[in-house]
Design a protein around this motif. Structure first.
Motif, short mmCIF file in Angstrom:
data_model
loop_
_atom_site.label_atom_id
_atom_site.label_comp_id
_atom_site.label_asym_id
_atom_site.label_seq_id
_atom_site.Cartn_x
_atom_site.Cartn_y
_atom_site.Cartn_z
N GLY A 316 50.52 19.28 -13.70
CA GLY A 316 51.81 19.63 -14.30
C GLY A 316 52.43 18.46 -15.04
O GLY A 316 52.96 18.61 -16.14
N ALA A 317 52.34 17.27 -14.44
CA ALA A 317 52.90 16.07 -15.10
C ALA A 317 52.16 15.78 -16.40
O ALA A 317 52.78 15.47 -17.42
CB ALA A 317 52.80 14.87 -14.15
N ALA A 318 50.84 15.90 -16.38
CA ALA A 318 50.07 15.64 -17.60
C ALA A 318 50.42 16.66 -18.69
O ALA A 318 50.53 16.30 -19.87
CB ALA A 318 48.57 15.70 -17.29
N ALA A 319 50.60 17.92 -18.30
CA ALA A 319 50.94 18.95 -19.29
C ALA A 319 52.31 18.69 -19.91
O ALA A 319 52.49 18.87 -21.13
CB ALA A 319 50.92 20.33 -18.61
N ARG A 320 53.27 18.23 -19.11
CA ARG A 320 54.60 17.95 -19.65
C ARG A 320 54.57 16.78 -20.63
O ARG A 320 55.21 16.82 -21.68
CB ARG A 320 55.58 17.67 -18.51
CG ARG A 320 55.92 18.89 -17.67
CD ARG A 320 57.11 18.63 -16.78
NE ARG A 320 56.85 17.59 -15.80
CZ ARG A 320 56.32 17.81 -14.60
NH1 ARG A 320 55.95 19.04 -14.25
NH2 ARG A 320 56.14 16.82 -13.75
N VAL A 321 53.83 15.74 -20.30
CA VAL A 321 53.74 14.58 -21.19
C VAL A 321 53.07 14.98 -22.49
O VAL A 321 53.50 14.62 -23.59
CB VAL A 321 52.97 13.43 -20.51
CG1 VAL A 321 52.69 12.32 -21.49
CG2 VAL A 321 53.76 12.90 -19.32
N ARG A 322 51.99 15.75 -22.39
CA ARG A 322 51.27 16.19 -23.59
C ARG A 322 52.16 17.06 -24.47
O ARG A 322 52.19 16.92 -25.70
CB ARG A 322 50.01 16.95 -23.18
CG ARG A 322 49.04 17.20 -24.31
CD ARG A 322 47.78 17.90 -23.83
NE ARG A 322 47.00 17.05 -22.93
CZ ARG A 322 46.93 17.22 -21.62
NH1 ARG A 322 47.59 18.18 -21.04
NH2 ARG A 322 46.20 16.41 -20.90
N ALA A 323 52.93 17.98 -23.84
CA ALA A 323 53.81 18.86 -24.61
C ALA A 323 54.90 18.08 -25.32
O ALA A 323 55.37 18.49 -26.39
CB ALA A 323 54.43 19.91 -23.68
N ALA A 324 55.33 16.97 -24.74
CA ALA A 324 56.39 16.15 -25.35
C ALA A 324 55.82 15.16 -26.36
O ALA A 324 56.57 14.35 -26.91
CB ALA A 324 57.16 15.40 -24.27
N GLY A 325 54.51 15.20 -26.61
CA GLY A 325 53.91 14.30 -27.59
C GLY A 325 53.54 12.95 -27.04
O GLY A 325 53.26 12.03 -27.80
N GLY A 326 53.51 12.80 -25.71
CA GLY A 326 53.20 11.51 -25.10
C GLY A 326 51.72 11.33 -24.86
O GLY A 326 50.90 12.21 -25.12
N THR A 327 51.35 10.15 -24.35
CA THR A 327 49.96 9.78 -24.10
C THR A 327 49.67 9.80 -22.61
O THR A 327 50.35 9.12 -21.83
CB THR A 327 49.66 8.37 -24.66
OG1 THR A 327 49.86 8.39 -26.07
CG2 THR A 327 48.23 7.95 -24.36
N VAL A 328 48.68 10.60 -22.22
CA VAL A 328 48.28 10.71 -20.82
C VAL A 328 47.13 9.74 -20.56
O VAL A 328 46.12 9.76 -21.26
CB VAL A 328 47.84 12.15 -20.47
CG1 VAL A 328 47.38 12.24 -19.02
CG2 VAL A 328 48.98 13.12 -20.73
N VAL A 329 47.29 8.89 -19.55
CA VAL A 329 46.25 7.94 -19.15
C VAL A 329 45.77 8.32 -17.75
O VAL A 329 46.57 8.71 -16.90
CB VAL A 329 46.79 6.50 -19.13
CG1 VAL A 329 45.67 5.51 -18.82
CG2 VAL A 329 47.46 6.15 -20.45
N ALA A 330 44.48 8.24 -17.54
CA ALA A 330 43.92 8.51 -16.21
C ALA A 330 43.01 7.36 -15.81
O ALA A 330 42.38 6.73 -16.66
CB ALA A 330 43.16 9.83 -16.19
N ALA A 331 42.96 7.11 -14.51
CA ALA A 331 42.04 6.11 -13.95
C ALA A 331 41.51 6.68 -12.66
O ALA A 331 42.17 7.51 -12.02
CB ALA A 331 42.75 4.78 -13.71
N GLY A 332 40.31 6.26 -12.26
CA GLY A 332 39.71 6.85 -11.07
C GLY A 332 39.09 5.83 -10.14
O GLY A 332 38.83 4.68 -10.52
N GLY A 333 38.84 6.27 -8.91
CA GLY A 333 38.19 5.41 -7.94
C GLY A 333 38.45 5.88 -6.52
O GLY A 333 39.19 6.84 -6.28
#
Length: 476
Positions: A316-333
């Protein structure tokens, strides 16, 4: 994961309206800007905005507010339908509305209309307050909190109550867990309390600390959190204050950031967090709210019911940022025994975008990758530690050996990896590129690893059982 505790919001709803356009010239008959191509938008304001922000987290929210039969009240009722449960108080006059005129996102003018006030409490409203597990009072000085003051005072004696005050309203009831005035509001309230106060040394933090301590004593609250805009918040229990800085200086429309701060503080207290942790989470949430586009980040449709699943929250957070024109960053481990190398990578990753989602291996996934005896830290604790980092916006969990499936759902713009992967093939690179994303390497601190830390810990005398321990686990 258990379902989040419900939240009760009590306060004054408003109707907020924006008229947005472009300015290219001044009017010929007066030196005022001409706004052309105007677009009109309406949304819930005041306590209604705070309630919608809390509900956007997937939480069950009830709003007690004064509404009438006027057009503005009808608009707010319609916008709240399906988002929150509404308990209406009778309203005298017409609901207050605020209209902003903006050009290129910058306010030019604000028009205020309507001076309606709550007329009286109701039996249903008092009953709902009596059964509330946690309460947010969003006071905009229109009488809703005032008519229910006695019931709110009783609630403060048994449940966490957060009070967001307004200069036109009354002070919080005694026993409130946290009051959340802005720095300007705290200054005005403190001057009312101590009219004979002599001016002290200048400096925003010094003045805010002094005002907060004054208000803790005068209001008989457990604490006061003074919000400092983009700088964060100052939390006082009456003594030396705790500064909670913003993780970054977010650029954007700050409208509603105070409501986001208060709503997040209330929901974290409802979930049993300590006051300090709740305020830290609220600063983080308010910063993220501005970075994601402010009121534009609110979904047009009501949020789905909360599942308690951190992955759902991350999506949900990623979808909101994308809808507002922002950049979604992900990291894993795995993030088993979080260390300085992890933190440095995550901080650098967050600075490259507007939201950082950490994809973490489940316990079963770690066990398959690292062998029996791992993870050293169970998933629930790893999630909690990661969420506590200011640079982390959300945490998602994957049960597979690699995160490709989860990445396909998140679709981040940037997939962050440590510089130690520079010479290592990354099968997820093609997947990330398929939706226009990019794998980015960030510097990684050499010599830091969970395995190395665990091995060194196993060689210490205490780990080997060579140091006798007293009743408190220390030396005798």
């Amino acid at each position: 994961m258990s379902t989040p505790a419900p939240l009760l919001v009590v306060g004054d709803a408003l109707l907020d309206q924006d008229v947005t356009g472009r300015v290219e010239r001044l009017a010929p008959d007066a030196p005022v800007p001409v706004v052309s191509d105007a677009r009109h938008a309406s949304r819930p304001g005041g306590a209604a905005l705070a309630a919608c922000l809390a509900a956007a987290d997937g939480r069950e929210v009830t709003l007690i507010t004064a509404l009438g039969d006027d057009p503005a009240s009808a608009s707010v009722r319609e916008m709240l339908h399906g988002r929150v449960r509404l308990v209406a108080l009778p309203l005298t006059g017409t609901l207050s509305s605020k209209t902003r005129v903006l050009a290129e996102g910058r306010p030019l003018l604000r028009l205020d209309d309507g001076e309606g006030r709550a007329r009286e409490s109701t039996r249903e409203a008092r009953r709902v307050i009596a059964g509330a597990a946690a309460v947010l009072v969003s006071d905009y000085g229109r009488g809703s909190a005032e008519t229910l003051r006695e019931a709110l005072a009783e609630a403060a004696g048994r449940a966490p109550v957060v009070w967001d005050p307004h200069p036109r309203g009354q002070p919080p009831v005694p026993g409130v867990r946290v009051a959340t005035p802005s720095v300007a509001e705290a200054r005005a309230f403190a001057r009312r309390v101590d009219k004979d106060r002599q001016p002290g040394p200048a400096g925003e933090l010094r003045v805010a600390a002094r005002d907060a301590a004054t208000l803790v004593q005068a209001w008989r609250t457990a604490s006061v959190a003074v919000t400092l805009g983009g700088r964060g918040a100052l939390l006082s229990h009456g003594g030396t204050p705790l500064m909670v800085p913003s993780p970054e200086r977010a650029q954007g429309d700050p409208c509603g950031a105070g409501d986001r701060f208060a709503a997040t503080t209330a929901r974290l207290l409802a979930d049993g967090e300590l006051t300090e942790d709740a305020v830290r989470g609220a600063v983080h949430a308010a910063t993220r709210y501005v970075a994601e586009g402010g009121v534009r980040s609110l979904a047009a449709e009501p949020a789905p019911p909360a599942t308690g699943d951190p992955t759902d929250e991350a999506l949900g957070a990623a979808a909101r940022v994308r809808a507002a024109g922002g950049t979604v960053v992900a990291a894993g481990g795995c993030f088993d025994l979080l260390h300085a190398g992890h933190v440095g990578l995550l901080q650098a990753a967050r600075r490259s975008g507007d939201c950082l989602v950490v994809c973490v291996n489940s316990d079963a996934s770690v066990r398959r990758r690292k062998g029996d005896g791992r993870p050293l830290v169970p998933l629930a604790d790893r999630i909690r530690v990661l969420r506590a980092l200011e640079c982390v916006d959300a945490v998602a969990v994957f049960d597979e050996d690699t995160p490709e499936r989860l990445l396909g759902e998140l679709r981040p713009h940037i997939w962050a990896k440590g510089g130690d992967y520079a010479r290592t093939p990354m099968p997820e690179a093609a997947l990330v590129a398929s939706w226009g994303g990019q794998v980015v390497l960030f510097p990684y601190l050499d010599g830091r690893s969970t395995t190395g830390i665990a091995e060194r810990a196993a060689l210490t005398p205490s780990a080997a059982g060579l140091t006798p321990a007293g009743p408190r686990g220390g030396r005798r």
